[in-house]
Write an enzyme that holds these catalytic residues in place. Structure first.
Site, short mmCIF file in Angstrom:
data_model
loop_
_atom_site.label_atom_id
_atom_site.label_comp_id
_atom_site.label_asym_id
_atom_site.label_seq_id
_atom_site.Cartn_x
_atom_site.Cartn_y
_atom_site.Cartn_z
N TRP A 1 0.83 -1.21 0.00
CA TRP A 1 0.00 0.00 0.00
C TRP A 1 0.86 1.25 0.00
CZ3 TRP A 1 -0.33 4.10 3.42
CH2 TRP A 1 -1.44 4.94 3.29
N HIS A 2 2.01 1.18 0.68
CA HIS A 2 2.86 2.36 0.81
C HIS A 2 3.57 2.74 -0.49
CE1 HIS A 2 2.29 1.79 5.15
NE2 HIS A 2 2.64 3.05 5.24
N GLY A 3 3.78 1.82 -1.37
CA GLY A 3 4.45 2.23 -2.60
C GLY A 3 4.85 1.08 -3.49
#
Length: 484
Positions: free
Chosen positions: A325-327
């Protein structure tokens, strides 16, 4: 528009005055003002993405109404799938298209069948990971019959685009935030004053702690091969406080700003660096995302029920998804996997639900066992943040190798980093304030209970002076989580 910018310093009072002194008699008008202000706030970065958030909003608005009307199970599943497909599809295209394409090309090259692909120059819309998760929570809760769909488009648009938390959270649940747009709001001086205190503390975290830590962390991480192990460890430590001050600072400003307008947002950080194990850390760090994954993925997968192997599987799924989700970078996935590995021993020993209360409750200081538990958890967290900060896996591994060398035991040369010692003193003072205020919603919440007004205002002035003296007021540095 950045919270720590002159633009926002003008924008916020104008919206506040219109909201409470011009449109205070009409709830509909107040909600419409929030929508217009939020779209202005969001469009300040790039007006072209306003259509994207409007499209996502309209899809979930229509899907919600149709879900409420339908009793047919198959049709309701199809409607939910439509909402999820649109939201995840938009997120996947803008955030992960090039990542999957590059890895697809690498896989074929590894198999001896090199192929040529064309990546796209895609600009990532600010906050897309946050507002897509927020709208998905609405569709899922309506599907589960936990929430009735709204037919008020203005209120729903205000819920999706609410400017204080639009671009970096907290990721609000529809069950909490949406009903507040239908409640008549009365100005509450105490609530607004508390909001101002939280905004002030958030600005301190961002401008004094995070931005100064960023300066040193960026230099050390960018030139890691030039430094010894102790300096690299210092760089990791600075990034540890940078990301906390930056992200929790944003959340404090967002929650405080919401209070100015009569809204209650969930607490997103609960002093996570005072955690005694990794399970407690993840109950206290980015709470809105952790609980989102828990309620919409972890529990439906079976949660902590079933065999140990199923529990371990579920933990890895959640942490790997959190990393992804973060990248679009393998470093985030490894960061998530590393935290899963940290979590597993706690789970296997059945200790993942202990430490539900703040550390040293009812005491001034932790005992030795609590202290070393916090220190150990903090050290593990510092190491995992290296993967989060590194540009790629080679960077992360080389950085770690540099730390765990004989140079780790050298005395750091502060002469090459003027101001680093001052910053460490500021961090120590910051931790002391956070420790004293750990039972509240934010670090300086307790100031309001100081009986002498002169003392309270002296402390406010002191914080403002520190922001002016130590804060980087000449350059507005974007919040880290804008890139997610």
């Amino acid at each position: 528009m950045l919270f720590n910018s002159l633009d926002f310093a003008v924008f916020l009072p104008v919206v506040f005055v219109l909201y409470w002194f011009v449109l205070d008699k009409s709830l509909k008008s107040q909600n419409l003002l929030i929508v217009m202000s939020s779209y202005l706030f969001y469009g300040w970065w790039d007006w072209r993405f306003l259509g994207l958030i409007a499209f996502s909003t309209l899809v979930d608005y229509v899907v919600g109404i149709q879900l409420d009307k339908s009793e047919d199970g198959l049709r309701r599943k199809a409607l939910l799938l439509l909402s999820l497909s649109v939201n995840i599809g938009l997120l996947g295209f803008f955030k992960y298209y090039n990542f999957f394409l590059d890895n697809f090309e690498d896989a074929f090259t590894l198999l001896g069948m090199p192929i040529q692909t064309n990546t796209l120059n895609i600009i990532l819309p600010v906050g897309i990971s946050f507002y897509t998760f927020q709208t998905m929570s609405y569709s899922i809760d309506v599907y589960r019959r936990k929430l009735k769909a709204t037919t008020d488009l203005v209120a729903f648009m205000a819920f999706v685009s609410f400017f204080p938390q639009l671009v970096a959270g907290p990721i609000e649940r529809a069950t909490n935030l949406l009903p507040q747009f239908f409640e008549k709001r009365q100005f509450d001086y105490q609530q607004a004053a508390d909001g101002m205190r939280q905004i002030l503390w958030g600005l301190f975290k961002k401008m004094v702690i995070a931005d100064n830590c960023a300066e040193f962390a960026n230099i050390i991480f960018s030139n890691y091969s030039d430094y010894g192990g102790i300096t690299l460890l210092l760089g990791a430590l600075f990034f540890t406080f940078q990301i906390y001050g930056d992200f929790s600072g944003y959340s404090d400003i967002a929650i405080g700003t919401s209070r100015l307008f009569g809204f209650r947002l969930m607490q997103n950080f609960a002093f996570p660096y005072f955690s005694r194990d990794v399970a407690e850390f993840w109950r206290r760090w980015h709470i809105s995302l952790s609980t989102w994954f828990r309620d919409y993925i972890y529990i439906p997968l079976g949660g902590s029920k079933g065999s140990k192997s199923i529990q371990i599987r579920n933990v890895f799924i959640i942490f790997l998804l959190s990393g992804f989700w973060h990248g679009a970078n393998w470093t985030y996935i490894v960061w998530g996997g590393l935290n899963a590995i940290y979590f597993i021993p706690v789970l296997l020993r059945g200790k993942n639900r202990q430490h539900l209360e703040p550390v040293a409750l009812g005491k001034k200081w932790p005992n030795s066992r609590e202290f070393f538990a916090m220190l150990g958890t903090f050290c593990l967290t510092v190491l995992s943040w290296i993967f989060f900060r590194a540009e790629n896996m080679n960077h992360a591994i080389s950085y770690l190798a540099g730390i765990f060398s004989y140079t780790l035991f050298e005395i750091p040369d502060f002469s090459i980093f003027p101001g680093a010692m001052t910053l460490l003193v500021l961090i120590a003072g910051f931790l002391a304030v956070e420790w004293r205020g750990r039972l509240g919603q934010f670090g300086i919440a307790g100031i309001q209970f100081i009986p002498r007004k002169a003392t309270r205002w002296s402390l406010y002035v002191l914080i403002i002076l520190m922001i002016d003296i130590f804060g980087n007021t000449s350059e507005q540095i974007e919040f880290i989580y804008f890139q997610f």
